[in-house]
Design a protein around this motif. Structure first.
Motif, PDB file in Angstrom:
ATOM      1  N   UNK A 137       0.832  -1.194   0.000  1.00 48.13           N
ATOM      2  CA  UNK A 137       0.000   0.000   0.000  1.00 48.13           C
ATOM      3  C   UNK A 137       0.872   1.251   0.000  1.00 48.13           C
ATOM      4  N   UNK A 138       0.325   2.319  -0.549  1.00 42.47           N
ATOM      5  CA  UNK A 138       0.914   3.645  -0.462  1.00 42.47           C
ATOM      6  C   UNK A 138      -0.152   4.563   0.101  1.00 42.47           C
ATOM      7  N   UNK A 154      -3.698   0.389  -2.869  1.00 44.87           N
ATOM      8  CA  UNK A 154      -2.792  -0.711  -3.170  1.00 44.87           C
ATOM      9  C   UNK A 154      -3.546  -1.878  -3.774  1.00 44.87           C
ATOM     10  N   UNK A 155      -2.828  -2.872  -4.205  1.00 48.82           N
ATOM     11  CA  UNK A 155      -3.441  -4.089  -4.729  1.00 48.82           C
ATOM     12  C   UNK A 155      -3.420  -5.144  -3.622  1.00 48.82           C
ATOM     13  N   UNK A 156      -4.321  -6.141  -3.709  1.00 51.48           N
ATOM     14  CA  UNK A 156      -4.377  -7.155  -2.661  1.00 51.48           C
ATOM     15  C   UNK A 156      -4.542  -8.551  -3.234  1.00 51.48           C
ATOM     16  N   UNK A 157      -3.985  -9.478  -2.526  1.00 56.43           N
ATOM     17  CA  UNK A 157      -4.264 -10.897  -2.712  1.00 56.43           C
ATOM     18  C   UNK A 157      -5.234 -11.246  -1.598  1.00 56.43           C
ATOM     19  N   UNK A 158      -6.404 -11.785  -1.941  1.00 56.97           N
ATOM     20  CA  UNK A 158      -7.403 -12.097  -0.928  1.00 56.97           C
ATOM     21  C   UNK A 158      -7.611 -13.605  -0.852  1.00 56.97           C
ATOM     22  N   UNK A 165      -9.343 -18.042  -3.145  1.00 54.26           N
ATOM     23  CA  UNK A 165      -8.435 -16.901  -3.225  1.00 54.26           C
ATOM     24  C   UNK A 165      -8.555 -16.193  -4.555  1.00 54.26           C
ATOM     25  N   UNK A 166      -7.915 -15.047  -4.636  1.00 52.54           N
ATOM     26  CA  UNK A 166      -7.891 -14.267  -5.860  1.00 52.54           C
ATOM     27  C   UNK A 166      -7.030 -13.033  -5.688  1.00 52.54           C
ATOM     28  N   UNK A 167      -7.032 -12.194  -6.728  1.00 50.50           N
ATOM     29  CA  UNK A 167      -6.240 -10.973  -6.752  1.00 50.50           C
ATOM     30  C   UNK A 167      -7.158  -9.819  -7.123  1.00 50.50           C
ATOM     31  N   UNK A 168      -7.035  -8.713  -6.428  1.00 51.02           N
ATOM     32  CA  UNK A 168      -7.819  -7.522  -6.751  1.00 51.02           C
ATOM     33  C   UNK A 168      -6.828  -6.394  -7.009  1.00 51.02           C
ATOM     34  N   UNK A 169      -6.889  -5.755  -8.192  1.00 49.06           N
ATOM     35  CA  UNK A 169      -5.830  -4.803  -8.564  1.00 49.06           C
ATOM     36  C   UNK A 169      -5.802  -3.498  -7.770  1.00 49.06           C
TER      37      UNK A 169
END
Length: 185
Positions: A137-138, A154-158, A165-169
């Motif tokens: 994160x910034x 920021x982007x996250x891996x959830x 699971x997944x990735x959210x940009x």
């Protein structure tokens, strides 16, 4: 007479030092209004802090963690949000005579958001009662008197405890609140 002048000089010097702005980070206790919660931020080093925020908030659904219907989807759930913050511009802020109170500054870091069993939901059925979002994160945080403003992106891996699971940009966070207390480490 000499000792009185020496004592007076010492008192004036110490008073001047006490008036000087400090670049030191503080322990801070705050209450957040958006996503209502209580946050404690503590220094880990001269330039980094660890913030833990717990409360109840509105969350969006994640693609692989929820079954959703069409339309607006959200749930209200208790959360624990832990963020490591590396504050990188405090010297620059100090040289420009900008506010450093309550750990004001820009930062980059790592955020772990944990959501627990929902209290209320709309068009969402979660696959598991506990989910996590982890990522870089910034952000910025500022103090305006006792008011607190924090924004990060920021982007996250959830993921959840069942292996979904997944990735959210892009994940955004905005907090407004009140700085209740600060004290030196």
């Amino acid at each position: 007479m000499k000792s009185q002048l020496l004592l007076l000089s010492l008192i004036i010097s110490l008073a001047g030092l006490a008036q000087e702005k400090s670049n030191d980070l503080n322990n801070v206790l705050r209450i957040n209004v958006l996503s209502p919660g209580i946050e404690f931020e503590m220094p880990l080093s001269e330039k980094s802090t660890l913030a833990a925020n717990t409360g109840i908030g509105i969350q969006g659904s994640y693609l692989h963690l929820d079954y959703t219907n069409s339309g607006i989807t959200y749930y209200i759930a208790p959360f624990l949000d832990v963020t490591y913050k590396k504050l990188y511009n405090r010297e620059s802020r100090l040289s420009k005579n900008k506010n450093l109170d309550y750990n004001s500054g820009n930062y980059w870091g790592i955020r772990l958001l944990t959501n627990f069993k929902e209290v209320e939901s709309h068009n969402v059925l979660r696959k598991d009662k506990t989910s996590f979002a982890l990522g870089p994160t910034w952000g910025i945080q500022r103090a305006y008197g006792k008011m607190h403003l924090m924004f990060d992106i920021g982007s996250v891996y959830y993921f959840d405890t069942k292996g979904n699971n997944g990735f959210f940009p892009v994940m955004l966070q905005l907090n407004l609140g009140f700085n209740i207390k600060k004290w030196d480490r």
